[in-house]
Design a protein around this motif. Structure first.
Motif, PDB file in Angstrom:
ATOM      1  N   LEU A 168       0.694  -0.727   0.123  1.00  0.00           N
ATOM      2  CA  LEU A 168       0.186  -0.074   0.620  1.00  0.00           C
ATOM      3  C   LEU A 168       0.220   1.452  -0.541  1.00  0.00           C
ATOM      4  CD1 LEU A 168      -3.111  -0.682   2.084  1.00  0.00           C
ATOM      5  CD2 LEU A 168      -2.754  -0.707   0.050  1.00  0.00           C
ATOM      6  N   ARG A 169       2.110   1.273   0.806  1.00  0.00           N
ATOM      7  CA  ARG A 169       3.083   2.760   0.419  1.00  0.00           C
ATOM      8  C   ARG A 169       3.556   2.618  -0.233  1.00  0.00           C
ATOM      9  NH1 ARG A 169       7.350   3.858   4.584  1.00  0.00           N
ATOM     10  NH2 ARG A 169       7.038   5.926   3.299  1.00  0.00           N
ATOM     11  N   VAL A 170       3.856   1.636  -1.133  1.00  0.00           N
ATOM     12  CA  VAL A 170       4.317   1.886  -2.770  1.00  0.00           C
ATOM     13  C   VAL A 170       3.425   2.273  -3.658  1.00  0.00           C
ATOM     14  CG1 VAL A 170       5.094   0.331  -4.308  1.00  0.00           C
ATOM     15  CG2 VAL A 170       5.808  -0.298  -2.487  1.00  0.00           C
ATOM     16  N   LEU A 171       1.869   2.265  -3.464  1.00  0.00           N
ATOM     17  CA  LEU A 171       0.616   2.438  -4.539  1.00  0.00           C
ATOM     18  C   LEU A 171       0.571   3.789  -3.764  1.00  0.00           C
ATOM     19  CD1 LEU A 171      -1.340  -0.283  -4.424  1.00  0.00           C
ATOM     20  CD2 LEU A 171      -0.479   0.617  -6.450  1.00  0.00           C
ATOM     21  N   ALA A 172       1.008   4.114  -2.649  1.00  0.00           N
ATOM     22  CA  ALA A 172       0.429   5.692  -2.131  1.00  0.00           C
ATOM     23  C   ALA A 172       1.682   6.812  -2.199  1.00  0.00           C
ATOM     24  CB  ALA A 172      -0.072   5.764  -0.528  1.00  0.00           C
ATOM     25  N   ASP A 173       2.245   6.442  -1.870  1.00  0.00           N
ATOM     26  CA  ASP A 173       4.108   7.360  -1.680  1.00  0.00           C
ATOM     27  C   ASP A 173       4.942   7.509  -2.835  1.00  0.00           C
ATOM     28  OD1 ASP A 173       2.748   7.834   1.247  1.00  0.00           O
ATOM     29  OD2 ASP A 173       4.216   6.581   1.934  1.00  0.00           O
ATOM     30  N   THR A 174       5.053   6.269  -4.140  1.00  0.00           N
ATOM     31  CA  THR A 174       5.846   5.858  -5.197  1.00  0.00           C
ATOM     32  C   THR A 174       5.560   6.436  -6.256  1.00  0.00           C
ATOM     33  OG1 THR A 174       5.936   3.429  -5.862  1.00  0.00           O
ATOM     34  CG2 THR A 174       7.052   4.230  -3.694  1.00  0.00           C
ATOM     35  N   GLY A 175       6.234   6.789  -7.271  1.00  0.00           N
ATOM     36  CA  GLY A 175       5.526   6.579  -8.804  1.00  0.00           C
ATOM     37  C   GLY A 175       6.305   5.489  -9.077  1.00  0.00           C
ATOM     38  N   ILE A 176       6.059   4.363  -8.648  1.00  0.00           N
ATOM     39  CA  ILE A 176       6.750   3.103  -9.741  1.00  0.00           C
ATOM     40  C   ILE A 176       5.646   2.975 -10.414  1.00  0.00           C
ATOM     41  CG2 ILE A 176       7.237   0.801  -9.613  1.00  0.00           C
ATOM     42  CD1 ILE A 176       8.759   1.379  -7.007  1.00  0.00           C
ATOM     43  N   PRO A 177       5.719   2.799 -12.116  1.00  0.00           N
ATOM     44  CA  PRO A 177       4.113   2.204 -12.276  1.00  0.00           C
ATOM     45  C   PRO A 177       3.755   1.009 -12.026  1.00  0.00           C
ATOM     46  CG  PRO A 177       5.430   2.904 -13.701  1.00  0.00           C
ATOM     47  CD  PRO A 177       6.508   3.158 -12.894  1.00  0.00           C
ATOM     48  N   GLN A 219       2.140  10.698  14.944  1.00  0.00           N
ATOM     49  CA  GLN A 219       2.735  10.992  13.717  1.00  0.00           C
ATOM     50  C   GLN A 219       3.135   9.683  12.554  1.00  0.00           C
ATOM     51  OE1 GLN A 219       6.034  13.676  12.845  1.00  0.00           O
ATOM     52  NE2 GLN A 219       4.745  14.046  10.177  1.00  0.00           N
ATOM     53  N   ALA A 220       3.499   9.022  13.252  1.00  0.00           N
ATOM     54  CA  ALA A 220       3.650   7.633  12.120  1.00  0.00           C
ATOM     55  C   ALA A 220       2.535   6.468  12.246  1.00  0.00           C
ATOM     56  CB  ALA A 220       4.847   6.584  12.983  1.00  0.00           C
ATOM     57  N   VAL A 221       1.583   6.157  13.079  1.00  0.00           N
ATOM     58  CA  VAL A 221       0.356   5.390  12.898  1.00  0.00           C
ATOM     59  C   VAL A 221      -0.386   6.436  12.161  1.00  0.00           C
ATOM     60  CG1 VAL A 221      -0.919   6.114  14.909  1.00  0.00           C
ATOM     61  CG2 VAL A 221      -0.793   3.931  14.099  1.00  0.00           C
ATOM     62  N   ASP A 222      -0.734   7.731  12.094  1.00  0.00           N
ATOM     63  CA  ASP A 222      -1.453   8.022  10.636  1.00  0.00           C
ATOM     64  C   ASP A 222      -1.456   8.015   9.339  1.00  0.00           C
ATOM     65  OD1 ASP A 222      -3.159   8.641  13.117  1.00  0.00           O
ATOM     66  OD2 ASP A 222      -2.221  10.496  13.151  1.00  0.00           O
ATOM     67  N   GLY A 223       0.254   8.634   9.277  1.00  0.00           N
ATOM     68  CA  GLY A 223       1.304   7.768   8.187  1.00  0.00           C
ATOM     69  C   GLY A 223       0.280   6.360   7.319  1.00  0.00           C
ATOM     70  N   LEU A 224       0.811   5.882   8.291  1.00  0.00           N
ATOM     71  CA  LEU A 224       0.337   4.552   8.019  1.00  0.00           C
ATOM     72  C   LEU A 224      -1.531   3.992   7.839  1.00  0.00           C
ATOM     73  CD1 LEU A 224       3.714   2.263   9.710  1.00  0.00           C
ATOM     74  CD2 LEU A 224       3.146   3.144   7.134  1.00  0.00           C
ATOM     75  N   ASP A 225      -2.388   4.974   7.794  1.00  0.00           N
ATOM     76  CA  ASP A 225      -3.551   4.599   7.759  1.00  0.00           C
ATOM     77  C   ASP A 225      -3.951   5.109   6.585  1.00  0.00           C
ATOM     78  OD1 ASP A 225      -5.959   4.646   7.521  1.00  0.00           O
ATOM     79  OD2 ASP A 225      -6.251   6.005   9.964  1.00  0.00           O
ATOM     80  N   PHE A 226      -3.875   3.506   5.488  1.00  0.00           N
ATOM     81  CA  PHE A 226      -4.157   3.913   3.999  1.00  0.00           C
ATOM     82  C   PHE A 226      -6.140   4.023   3.781  1.00  0.00           C
ATOM     83  CE2 PHE A 226      -0.449   1.639   4.869  1.00  0.00           C
ATOM     84  CZ  PHE A 226       0.721   1.877   4.067  1.00  0.00           C
ATOM     85  N   VAL A 227      -6.706   3.585   4.689  1.00  0.00           N
ATOM     86  CA  VAL A 227      -8.500   4.599   4.536  1.00  0.00           C
ATOM     87  C   VAL A 227      -7.910   5.925   4.223  1.00  0.00           C
ATOM     88  CG1 VAL A 227     -10.612   4.622   5.470  1.00  0.00           C
ATOM     89  CG2 VAL A 227      -9.000   2.102   5.574  1.00  0.00           C
ATOM     90  N   ARG A 279      -3.941   4.844  -8.179  1.00  0.00           N
ATOM     91  CA  ARG A 279      -2.590   4.466  -9.292  1.00  0.00           C
ATOM     92  C   ARG A 279      -2.723   2.970 -10.121  1.00  0.00           C
ATOM     93  NH1 ARG A 279       2.076   3.551  -9.518  1.00  0.00           N
ATOM     94  NH2 ARG A 279       3.083   3.706  -7.530  1.00  0.00           N
ATOM     95  N   ALA A 280      -3.851   2.687  -8.821  1.00  0.00           N
ATOM     96  CA  ALA A 280      -4.095   0.706  -9.777  1.00  0.00           C
ATOM     97  C   ALA A 280      -5.086   0.435  -9.120  1.00  0.00           C
ATOM     98  CB  ALA A 280      -3.491   0.070  -9.625  1.00  0.00           C
TER      99      ALA A 280
END
Length: 271
Positions: free
Chosen positions: A131-140, A172-180, A189-190
């Motif tokens: 989910l971080r790869v989808l939310a935080d990177t530009g990798i297609p 801050q850390a836990v909120d940054g890993l809330d993918f909802v 992204r996909a």
């Protein structure tokens, strides 16, 4: 698993399963659970996805499999005791995400991978990496999937005993890993398949449903009867026979990624 290729990519251990007949094909990369199966080899055995005409490359998570300290998970358990969020969960997800671009470049240099978008899959904590790869990177990415995933890290922290002592840094850390909360970025992204075991932890089940609702038409929920959180029997490090419930997950993943392979460039037809 007889055809599995093992190696390292920019220091990240991997187990790669070639498409039927070998040769050049698109890439699907995975990150395993920290429950069983808790290694790249174990995850490859639990979810081989043999029906897909792609390279399935299963990456090892930090301090797991070939990266265990002194051949055991004891060092990781010590980090849990130290601080389950800031020493264990968040750093593992961050490291696995940050090391992925270099690992991907290395995989492209080692294996006959087609250019173009990749597929991503993660189980449990590995789901947070996908989910971080989808939310935080530009990798297609042509499609993603998660299985019993860490969708809201706060829900994962709640699975451990005691009340976690949040402070501003850990909030801050836990909120940054809330993918909802980050569903819009993921949906842009996909398409994403969210697989949830009907016997998984109730909080994780609720998060799976919330994520699918937030993603809308870009997502589907696949509920698996009889599936608890793990996908394999303990200890989950070495490859083991595929469990019937894992076979159901595997079939759902094959169908999902096959459907979306048309969106990847230069896709080879199934043999």
């Amino acid at each position: 698993m007889d055809s599995a290729i093992t190696g390292t990519a920019a220091g990240v251990p991997f187990t790669a399963l070639p498409p039927s007949g070998g040769g050049s094909a698109p890439l699907l990369v995975t990150w395993h659970m920290l429950d069983a199966p808790r290694s790249d080899a174990g995850f490859a055995a639990a979810l081989p996805m043999n029906g897909l005409p792609v390279w399935r490359v299963h990456l090892g998570m930090p301090m797991c499999g070939a990266r265990m300290v002194d051949g055991s998970m004891d060092a990781g358990l010590e980090l849990v005791r130290e601080d389950v969020l800031m020493s264990y969960l968040e750093p593992f997800v961050r490291q696995a995400t940050e090391e992925f671009p270099a690992a991907l470049a290395s995989l492209r240099a080692q294996l006959p991978l087609e250019e173009g978008p990749i597929g991503v899959l993660g189980g449990s904590l590995g789901g947070a990496v996908a989910l971080r790869v989808l939310a935080d990177t530009g990798i297609p990415v042509f499609a993603g999937a998660v299985v019993n995933a860490a969708i809201r890290m706060r829900s994962v922290v709640d699975l451990f005993p005691g009340d976690y002592p949040y402070d501003p840094a850990s909030e801050q850390a836990v909120d940054g890993l809330d993918f909802v909360a980050r569903a819009d970025a993921i949906a842009a992204r996909a398409p994403l398949l969210v697989v949830s075991g009907e016997l998984d932890h109730p909080g994780l089940r609720a998060d799976a449903s919330d994520l699918v609702e937030a993603l809308g038409k870009r997502s589907e929920l696949l509920s698996i009867p009889g599936l608890a959180h793990p996908l394999a029997e303990e200890p989950g490090i070495e490859p083991a026979p595929q469990l019937p419930v894992a076979r159901e997950v595997d079939a759902g993943l094959v169908g999902w990624f096959r459907r979306h392979l048309a969106g990847a460039r230069q896709v080879q037809p199934s043999k």
